[in-house]
Design a protein around this motif. Sequence first.
Motif, PDB file in Angstrom:
ATOM      1  N   PRO A   1       0.802  -1.221   0.000  1.00 15.20           N
ATOM      2  CA  PRO A   1       0.000   0.000   0.000  1.00 15.20           C
ATOM      3  C   PRO A   1       0.837   1.276   0.000  1.00 15.20           C
ATOM      4  N   VAL A   2       1.944   1.295   0.746  1.00 16.29           N
ATOM      5  CA  VAL A   2       2.789   2.494   0.766  1.00 16.29           C
ATOM      6  C   VAL A   2       3.360   2.763  -0.620  1.00 16.29           C
ATOM      7  N   GLU A   3       3.883   1.727  -1.261  1.00 16.21           N
ATOM      8  CA  GLU A   3       4.469   1.917  -2.592  1.00 16.21           C
ATOM      9  C   GLU A   3       3.394   2.273  -3.617  1.00 16.21           C
ATOM     10  N   ASP A   4       2.181   1.734  -3.452  1.00  8.89           N
ATOM     11  CA  ASP A   4       1.072   2.133  -4.328  1.00  8.89           C
ATOM     12  C   ASP A   4       0.830   3.634  -4.229  1.00  8.89           C
ATOM     13  N   VAL A   5       0.779   4.141  -3.013  1.00 12.55           N
ATOM     14  CA  VAL A   5       0.471   5.560  -2.820  1.00 12.55           C
ATOM     15  C   VAL A   5       1.630   6.429  -3.281  1.00 12.55           C
ATOM     16  N   HIS A   6       2.865   5.974  -3.105  1.00  9.57           N
ATOM     17  CA  HIS A   6       3.998   6.737  -3.645  1.00  9.57           C
ATOM     18  C   HIS A   6       3.873   6.909  -5.156  1.00  9.57           C
ATOM     19  N   MET A   7       3.435   5.862  -5.844  1.00 13.19           N
ATOM     20  CA  MET A   7       3.251   5.980  -7.292  1.00 13.19           C
ATOM     21  C   MET A   7       2.081   6.906  -7.628  1.00 13.19           C
ATOM     22  N   ILE A   8       1.032   6.882  -6.827  1.00 14.46           N
ATOM     23  CA  ILE A   8      -0.071   7.829  -7.046  1.00 14.46           C
ATOM     24  C   ILE A   8       0.437   9.258  -6.876  1.00 14.46           C
ATOM     25  N   ILE A   9       1.280   9.477  -5.861  1.00 12.23           N
ATOM     26  CA  ILE A   9       1.850  10.813  -5.652  1.00 12.23           C
ATOM     27  C   ILE A   9       2.661  11.227  -6.879  1.00 12.23           C
ATOM     28  N   ASP A  10       3.451  10.300  -7.433  1.00 10.35           N
ATOM     29  CA  ASP A  10       4.180  10.596  -8.679  1.00 10.35           C
ATOM     30  C   ASP A  10       3.211  11.116  -9.727  1.00 10.35           C
ATOM     31  N   HIS A  11       2.111  10.440  -9.926  1.00 10.18           N
ATOM     32  CA  HIS A  11       1.199  10.822 -11.004  1.00 10.18           C
ATOM     33  C   HIS A  11       0.376  12.059 -10.662  1.00 10.18           C
ATOM     34  N   VAL A  12       0.112  12.290  -9.388  1.00 13.70           N
ATOM     35  CA  VAL A  12      -0.515  13.559  -8.991  1.00 13.70           C
ATOM     36  C   VAL A  12       0.423  14.723  -9.310  1.00 13.70           C
ATOM     37  N   VAL A  13       1.682  14.580  -8.913  1.00 16.55           N
ATOM     38  CA  VAL A  13       2.681  15.625  -9.169  1.00 16.55           C
ATOM     39  C   VAL A  13       2.793  15.897 -10.665  1.00 16.55           C
ATOM     40  N   MET A  14       2.931  14.830 -11.450  1.00 11.14           N
ATOM     41  CA  MET A  14       3.124  15.016 -12.872  1.00 11.14           C
ATOM     42  C   MET A  14       1.873  15.536 -13.564  1.00 11.14           C
ATOM     43  N   SER A  15       0.708  15.076 -13.135  1.00  7.70           N
ATOM     44  CA  SER A  15      -0.530  15.575 -13.742  1.00  7.70           C
ATOM     45  C   SER A  15      -0.658  17.078 -13.528  1.00  7.70           C
ATOM     46  N   TYR A  16      -0.319  17.530 -12.322  1.00  9.68           N
ATOM     47  CA  TYR A  16      -0.391  18.960 -12.034  1.00  9.68           C
ATOM     48  C   TYR A  16       0.604  19.737 -12.894  1.00  9.68           C
ATOM     49  N   LEU A  17       1.847  19.267 -12.937  1.00 10.56           N
ATOM     50  CA  LEU A  17       2.870  19.987 -13.698  1.00 10.56           C
ATOM     51  C   LEU A  17       2.561  19.984 -15.189  1.00 10.56           C
TER      52      LEU A  17
END
Length: 208
Positions: free
Chosen positions: A176-192
């Motif tokens: 679950p932690v690694e899943d959420v880290h990847m979601i954070i990656d895509h949140v960051v990139m989607s915003y940028l």
Amino acid sequence: MNNVTRLYQAQPEGEGFVDGYFAYIGQILTRVDRAAVAAFIEQLELARDTGATVFFCGNGGSAATSSHFQNDLTRWRTKPMRVVSLTDNVAVITALANDYSYDQIFVMQLEPLLQPDDVVVVISASGNSPNVVKALEFARSRKAVTVALTGFDGGRIGGMCDIHVNVPSVAGEYGPVEDVHMIIDHVVMSYLWEKWSAEGESQNDGQL
């Protein structure tokens, strides 16, 4: 007992476990500090504006996340970012681990490259991996900006960094932690991507 084990015991059949796992990831996401993620985004924007290099590192699944961050952050054509994943050169990593020690594999790559005001992002579910702890200590000694993506209680690196993005969870819940880290990656990139595209910038062409 961690929550993933509890989910399986409550729903041992495949579909029920999947439903429970998805719901649990949603619960974890509600506990992630939004302000910390926003601060991480702002630091990446600043690094791009100033030409600073962003270094990523981690072990195992976190090494894969490090590589994924580099992939996502280097796709801009108008004003490319300087991004290095320290997990990707197997020859260098195995040489340093063999000739020195595994806890030196990131520090020794940073030594000739890291400049003040560069950014070092360490990724570790436990927050206690010796090589990321040493990377963070070295980054601080060079006056680099430090970011930690952690899980569980944040571990040692949670209190050592300038920006701490923690995924609060029970110790041992690496998936679950690694899943959420990847979601954070895509949140960051989607915003940028949205922000920079609105400003007239272009991504690298291609189909992934």
